[in-house]
Design a protein around this motif. Structure first.
Motif, PDB file in Angstrom:
ATOM      1  N   SER A 121      48.375  41.387 121.485  1.00 36.16           N
ATOM      2  CA  SER A 121      47.189  42.052 120.979  1.00 36.16           C
ATOM      3  C   SER A 121      46.720  43.079 121.997  1.00 36.16           C
ATOM      4  CB  SER A 121      46.077  41.035 120.734  1.00 36.16           C
ATOM      5  OG  SER A 121      44.887  41.684 120.369  1.00 36.16           O
ATOM      6  N   TYR A 152      50.066  33.936 123.843  1.00 37.82           N
ATOM      7  CA  TYR A 152      49.453  35.164 123.360  1.00 37.82           C
ATOM      8  C   TYR A 152      49.267  36.123 124.525  1.00 37.82           C
ATOM      9  CZ  TYR A 152      46.847  37.564 119.695  1.00 37.82           C
ATOM     10  OH  TYR A 152      46.465  38.448 118.725  1.00 37.82           O
ATOM     11  N   ARG A 154      47.366  39.454 125.723  1.00 39.86           N
ATOM     12  CA  ARG A 154      46.187  40.227 125.325  1.00 39.86           C
ATOM     13  C   ARG A 154      45.783  41.134 126.484  1.00 39.86           C
ATOM     14  NH1 ARG A 154      42.690  38.759 121.406  1.00 39.86           N
ATOM     15  NH2 ARG A 154      43.300  36.594 121.521  1.00 39.86           N
TER      16      ARG A 154
END
Length: 155
Positions: A121, A152, A154
């Motif tokens: 992201s 994840y 980010r």
């Protein structure tokens, strides 16, 4: 006469084999997505930040992140061409990440991070048409977040 039939049969067989092999050949962006997944998931639990270049085992110069519900035509316009294996994200939290090298798609990440095993992201100052854009000269430092079933990245 018999040798002509044999040659035709052999040629037909070779053509059929070539077609069969191409049907099961993976596209470059799919192969690179699998390599990217392996790299991201290989980080030990002690790693808290990474440079995106450290986990991309392929050459790229631009990466786009498209928000959910972005129409395909907007993505094609932003990326610069159409390719056949792209889908519209249909829900919040889905990834639609496209890595390009010299204007060609070299990696395509699509879907829910929890289903893929990882996610990426980012937002940037560079918003082009329908997506955020990073290039290899930007700050590519990402935080590594570990959740129950996935990793994840980010920024």
């Amino acid at each position: 006469m018999k040798s002509k039939k044999t040659v035709v049969i052999i040629a037909f067989g070779v053509i059929c084999i070539a077609i069969f092999i191409n049907l099961f050949k993976k596209d470059l962006w799919d192969v690179n997505e699998e390599l990217l997944k392996e790299e991201v998931l290989s980080f030990r639990h002690t790693v808290e930040t990474i440079n995106l270049l450290e986990v991309t085992p392929f050459d790229w110069d631009v990466v786009y992140s498209f928000e959910p519900y972005t129409p395909l035509d907007d993505i094609y316009e932003t990326v610069g061409y159409k390719w056949d294996t792209i889908s519209v994200t249909v829900n919040e939290g889905m990834n639609q990440i496209v890595f390009l090298n010299d204007g060609k798609v070299v990696c395509y990440l699509y879907g829910y991070p929890e289903n893929n095993g990882y996610g990426i992201s980012f937002e940037s100052e560079n918003y082009k048409d329908a997506g955020y854009m990073l290039n290899i000269k930007d700050d590519l430092k990402f935080q590594v977040e570990r959740r129950d079933s996935f990793v994840y990245l980010r920024n």
